[in-house]
Enzyme design. Structure first.
Site, PDB file in Angstrom:
ATOM      1  N   SER A  33       0.787  -1.234   0.000  1.00 33.47           N
ATOM      2  CA  SER A  33       0.000   0.000   0.000  1.00 33.47           C
ATOM      3  C   SER A  33       0.818   1.283   0.000  1.00 33.47           C
ATOM      4  O   SER A  33       0.253   2.372  -0.071  1.00 33.47           O
ATOM      5  CB  SER A  33      -0.961   0.017   1.198  1.00 33.47           C
ATOM      6  OG  SER A  33      -0.257   0.022   2.416  1.00 33.47           O
ATOM      7  N   LYS A  67      -5.579   4.094   8.794  1.00 30.67           N
ATOM      8  CA  LYS A  67      -4.670   4.982   8.066  1.00 30.67           C
ATOM      9  C   LYS A  67      -5.179   6.419   8.072  1.00 30.67           C
ATOM     10  O   LYS A  67      -4.387   7.367   8.143  1.00 30.67           O
ATOM     11  CB  LYS A  67      -4.470   4.462   6.647  1.00 30.67           C
ATOM     12  CG  LYS A  67      -3.655   3.176   6.621  1.00 30.67           C
ATOM     13  CD  LYS A  67      -3.575   2.545   5.250  1.00 30.67           C
ATOM     14  CE  LYS A  67      -2.771   1.247   5.313  1.00 30.67           C
ATOM     15  NZ  LYS A  67      -2.734   0.542   4.029  1.00 30.67           N
TER      16      LYS A  67
END
Length: 368
Positions: free
Chosen positions: A254, A299
């Site tokens: 990611s 996140k």
């Protein structure tokens, strides 16, 4: 003793068993393993910064050799998720209670993170492998955006000492052609090997130490009939200069979007972030397409805790945006590297890029 005092004592007498029962339940919850893990915000690392390697040495997260680079300011942060709980060390039921009141943490079934038979060590190895592949794709995407020549290739990363390539191929060799056919991916190589008759060697053209060589390898036949060279290869990309990425503490794919943006920014004049604190997440392929990631909630909160002004996320994750969001941070969905660069250029120009309203617009039109 008065009647009132008697009632008080009887009341206290009935209360103590209840308190004891609750205490026992709490104790059991504190020692009984649960089938869940807890996701929470993980380390946030500035791609323009440095990290500690070993006990004292610091090294840049991104190092580019053989090309002119340009100074930049602000931050471009890689986001991550930390996990509490593994099949070997599960979290207890009591630890799960705190997540009910904390928007930064999420309860996840253990088997969603660790499929049956997958150990925590194997998951760590998988994440490291995906991070390495992501770094290669990010570099290729950034260089393509800059118009630099980028060629896909197969790189040998391991040689079976008992296999047919022992003493012929080496770690670091790039396989360019097989039986005079160009091979840029693993499937192409498998097709050529599959057509090779048993007992016949395959002629390989390789790049070794910046020189092109021809070598012959006779493939062996695996238990399932597959023709094998006895090497481990990875899909790599050639480039006109060297880009090295160092980020051992974070795994998975990611970080690809942020790496691509950081490489692009370092290789172009000006400051892509405009001095702002920008964080991002998203996979990326060599053509610059941004893909979905996991742990979006953690996140988002990790970015906010790091003082992020603008956070880039994959537009494919629009359905995963949590109802509760931190204040003071603009979240910008993007689908490609070009869109991410355009969004940051908009910020540098003193304007706001399109935010989560893009999710609503895509939902309304029924697009993915």
């Amino acid at each position: 003793m008065s009647e009132v005092d008697g009632r008080r004592r009887r009341g206290r007498g009935r209360l103590w068993p209840a308190i004891a029962a609750v205490a026992i339940l709490i104790l059991l919850a504190a020692v009984t393993p649960s089938p869940y893990a807890i996701e929470r915000p993980g380390p946030v690392v500035d791609a323009f910064g440095s990290i500690e390697v070993g006990s004292e040495t610091e090294t840049p997260v991104i190092r580019i050799d053989g090309a002119e680079t340009y100074p930049t300011s602000g931050e471009l942060n890689v986001l991550s998720v930390s996990i509490s709980g593994t099949p070997d060390r599960p979290v207890d039921w009591l630890s799960l209670v705190g997540t009910l009141f904390d928007p930064t943490r999420t309860i996840v079934p253990l088997d969603a993170l660790f499929p049956e038979g997958l150990t925590s060590e194997q998951r760590t190895e998988q994440n490291a492998s995906m991070m390495s592949a992501s770094q290669l794709s990010a570099t290729a995407a950034a260089l393509k955006r800059l118009g630099e020549p980028v060629e896909p290739r197969l790189r040998v990363v391991g040689v079976d000492e008992a296999g047919p390539s022992a003493g012929v191929l080496r770690e670091g060799d790039a396989i360019r052609r097989a039986d005079d056919e160009p091979v840029t991916g693993l499937e192409e190589l498998r097709e050529v090997l599959g057509r090779a008759a048993p007992g016949r060697a395959v002629r390989l053209e390789i790049m070794r130490d910046d020189a092109i060589e021809q070598v012959d390898v006779e493939p062996e036949t695996g238990a399932d009939g597959t023709r094998l060279l006895g090497v481990t290869v990875t899909e790599d990309y050639s480039s006109p200069f060297d880009v090295e990425l160092e980020l051992d503490e974070i795994g998975g794919p990611s970080a690809g979007l942020v790496f691509a943006l950081a490489i692009y920014d370092l290789l172009t004049p000006g400051e892509l972030t405009g001095g702002a604190v920008v964080s991002g997440t998203g996979t990326i392929d060599a053509d610059g397409a941004v893909g979905a990631i996991g742990g979006l909630t953690q996140k988002i909160w990790g970015a906010s805790l790091a003082g992020t002004e603008v956070m880039l996320m994959p537009i494919e994750n629009c359905a995963d945006v949590p109802d509760r969001l931190p204040d003071g941070m603009r979240i910008v969905p993007v689908g490609t590297l070009d869109e991410a660069i355009a969004a940051l250029e908009t910020i540098e120009g003193g304007e706001d890029p399109a935010g989560l309203e893009r999710c609503a617009a895509d939902s309304a039109t029924g697009s993915d």
